[in-house]
Write a protein that holds these residues in place. Sequence first.
Motif, mmCIF file in Angstrom:
data_model
loop_
_atom_site.group_PDB
_atom_site.id
_atom_site.type_symbol
_atom_site.label_atom_id
_atom_site.label_comp_id
_atom_site.label_asym_id
_atom_site.label_seq_id
_atom_site.Cartn_x
_atom_site.Cartn_y
_atom_site.Cartn_z
ATOM 1 N N LEU A 152 -12.574 -22.558 -30.557
ATOM 2 C CA LEU A 152 -11.427 -21.655 -30.547
ATOM 3 C C LEU A 152 -11.664 -20.416 -31.390
ATOM 4 N N THR A 153 -12.518 -20.500 -32.400
ATOM 5 C CA THR A 153 -12.879 -19.338 -33.202
ATOM 6 C C THR A 153 -14.397 -19.313 -33.342
ATOM 7 N N GLU A 154 -14.907 -18.312 -34.024
ATOM 8 C CA GLU A 154 -16.349 -18.177 -34.166
ATOM 9 C C GLU A 154 -16.954 -19.380 -34.875
ATOM 10 N N HIS A 155 -16.212 -19.968 -35.820
ATOM 11 C CA HIS A 155 -16.781 -21.048 -36.625
ATOM 12 C C HIS A 155 -16.066 -22.393 -36.439
ATOM 13 N N ALA A 156 -14.973 -22.435 -35.698
ATOM 14 C CA ALA A 156 -14.187 -23.667 -35.631
ATOM 15 C C ALA A 156 -14.062 -24.182 -34.206
ATOM 16 N N THR A 157 -14.329 -25.471 -34.040
ATOM 17 C CA THR A 157 -14.122 -26.158 -32.769
ATOM 18 C C THR A 157 -12.915 -27.080 -32.923
ATOM 19 N N GLY B 215 0.412 -28.617 -35.574
ATOM 20 C CA GLY B 215 -0.668 -29.419 -36.135
ATOM 21 C C GLY B 215 -2.031 -28.781 -35.914
ATOM 22 N N LEU B 216 -2.250 -28.223 -34.717
ATOM 23 C CA LEU B 216 -3.521 -27.552 -34.439
ATOM 24 C C LEU B 216 -3.691 -26.309 -35.310
ATOM 25 N N LEU C 156 2.269 -29.672 -20.936
ATOM 26 C CA LEU C 156 2.046 -31.114 -20.830
ATOM 27 C C LEU C 156 1.442 -31.520 -19.487
ATOM 28 N N PRO C 157 1.931 -30.999 -18.337
ATOM 29 C CA PRO C 157 1.286 -31.372 -17.065
ATOM 30 C C PRO C 157 -0.183 -30.967 -17.007
ATOM 31 N N ARG C 158 -0.530 -29.821 -17.598
ATOM 32 C CA ARG C 158 -1.934 -29.397 -17.602
ATOM 33 C C ARG C 158 -2.788 -30.362 -18.414
ATOM 34 N N ALA D 297 -10.562 -26.781 -21.324
ATOM 35 C CA ALA D 297 -10.018 -27.247 -22.607
ATOM 36 C C ALA D 297 -9.699 -26.069 -23.514
ATOM 37 N N ARG D 298 -10.574 -25.050 -23.500
ATOM 38 C CA ARG D 298 -10.343 -23.890 -24.367
ATOM 39 C C ARG D 298 -9.062 -23.169 -23.983
ATOM 40 N N ARG D 299 -8.847 -22.953 -22.675
ATOM 41 C CA ARG D 299 -7.611 -22.274 -22.253
ATOM 42 C C ARG D 299 -6.374 -23.059 -22.664
ATOM 43 N N LEU D 300 -6.432 -24.382 -22.495
ATOM 44 C CA LEU D 300 -5.283 -25.208 -22.822
ATOM 45 C C LEU D 300 -5.017 -25.202 -24.326
ATOM 46 N N LEU D 301 -6.058 -25.412 -25.131
ATOM 47 C CA LEU D 301 -5.884 -25.437 -26.582
ATOM 48 C C LEU D 301 -5.495 -24.061 -27.112
ATOM 49 N N ASP D 302 -6.057 -23.018 -26.508
ATOM 50 C CA ASP D 302 -5.700 -21.655 -26.903
ATOM 51 C C ASP D 302 -4.221 -21.392 -26.660
ATOM 52 N N ASP D 303 -3.727 -21.822 -25.504
ATOM 53 C CA ASP D 303 -2.304 -21.632 -25.194
ATOM 54 C C ASP D 303 -1.427 -22.431 -26.148
ATOM 55 N N LEU D 304 -1.878 -23.623 -26.524
ATOM 56 C CA LEU D 304 -1.112 -24.422 -27.487
ATOM 57 C C LEU D 304 -1.036 -23.726 -28.842
ATOM 58 N N VAL D 305 -2.193 -23.250 -29.331
ATOM 59 C CA VAL D 305 -2.246 -22.635 -30.658
ATOM 60 C C VAL D 305 -1.493 -21.320 -30.702
ATOM 61 N N SER D 306 -1.645 -20.513 -29.651
ATOM 62 C CA SER D 306 -1.033 -19.182 -29.659
ATOM 63 C C SER D 306 0.480 -19.232 -29.505
ATOM 64 N N GLY D 307 0.979 -20.295 -28.882
ATOM 65 C CA GLY D 307 2.417 -20.365 -28.625
ATOM 66 C C GLY D 307 2.848 -19.477 -27.476
ATOM 67 N N ALA D 308 1.871 -18.917 -26.737
ATOM 68 C CA ALA D 308 2.208 -18.033 -25.617
ATOM 69 C C ALA D 308 2.968 -18.781 -24.530
#
Length: 519
Positions: A339-344, A392-393, A295-297, A277-288
């Motif tokens: 995703l960050t030190e203080h935020a989930t 949104g994220l 979407l398939p992931r 989940a972290r890798r997927l959400l990280d990729d969404l937030v970063s825009g990489a």
Amino acid sequence: MTAPTVPEHALSVRQILALERIAAGEPEVVAAAEHLDRPVRWVHVAEAADVGVMLSGGEMVLTTGVLLAGGDPHGRTAYIESLHRAEAAALVLGLGRAFPSPPRDMCRAAERCGLPMVVLHRPFPFAELTEEVQSRLVRRKYAAVRLSEGIRTALTALITAGAPLQRLLDEIAAHSACPVVVTNLAHRVLATAGERPAVDDVLRDWDRIARQPGGVDGEGWLRAELGGRGERWGSVVLCGYRGDGASGRLLADRAAESLVLHHLLSGTAVSWEEQSARRLLDDLVSGAVPARQLLPRARAAGLPVNRRTFVPLAVRDTDPARLDRVLRLLGLSALVADLTEHATAVLLSLAHDQDPVPLAAHFAERLRAETGAAPVVAAGPARPAWDDVPDGLREALHVCDAVAGAPPGLPAVVRLGDVRLRGLMRMLRDDPRVQSFAERELDGLLYAEEGEALLAVLRTYLATGRNKSRTAQLHHMSRPALYRRIEAIETLLRVSLDDFEEAASVHIALLAHDAQTGE
């Protein structure tokens, strides 16, 4: 019946019959043709009528039948049955010297026993076939050992070096030259490796694949179970492996061994599900990676994505496991990860008939009841389109960051409109001009002997709208003592806090300073 797996160092009967050298003997399969995928461990030339007692299983027996000709048909049937009991792989009979044509009694017995029987219509030197097959078997066995040790050495080195799961999977994908997928017991995808287009093709069809009886086994699809200490927790799958099945099976098994070792040595502080989940959400937030490609992931990870509304949330200083528990209690589908030190981050997937605003509020209430505290729940706008989820994220994470150090009285679910100037300063904190402004405005306080204590008083004083009584109460000091502190602050900053514009300038600088220092 499922064909037996051919060991990595063996050839099948079918593969031997396809050799160019044996074609000179004009081979013909006369019995048990459906069992040609039996593995051949060795080739044995024998003219003994009791050859079965000499075998240990997996042999292809070559004979001219000279000791079987002209004898009792029961003797020939017994010969076939003895080969069957010894688990021979096949019988090859050279015609001409003893039998001009395939003996029917032997063919019937071989068919009944399921023993492949092959006749050679032309004279053929058995020595050539044994030499060819034995040399191939030795080469294959050596290649299998080299392949096994090569991948085991590479993966063990990565584990010893403390490499993350993804690095191991990349190495496995490089050896297998096909997409690699790690799943949990529900066939939800936890991690992938391989060429991105090929992986996406696999994930795009994952729902159908995972619903197949027995999971994902199929031609070129090789699965090895992951587990240890008496329990299973998932599988590693080679998707569409193009090499021979034996090598693929060996790669899958070595991959599973290494992944289990990595899992046991790294502990379970962060589960593979959360890492996924972290890798997927990280990729969404970063825009990489463009959202559409992710979407398939998301679908393969178990998040409903068809005709859904997505609600991005960020929860401050709360354990992801606790958030998962609340989501299960509410029956909500979501991806959750720090995703960050203080935020989930929490990405909710709602049906179109579910109202996201009261549902987010209900989530915050249940979380408060679960924790016994009032954790900050920040929300971005609900997004009906997957492509809008990254924005949104990012907004939810920005709001979650902006409420750090905010005065009490915020709503249960905080949104962008609730963080106002504080949010703007958090957004601009890395701008050199804002940093320079904050430094210039607060210079007299930042390096003063009592600077930290005075900054705390200033922060409270401005946050309460310059309410001296409230500030004194919150800092547990008398009014005269507070007046002395305010006077010291004004002297060091060379401002009058009674002047609205000067007080506003100092307040903005303080918010910018707090954003930069994480206050």
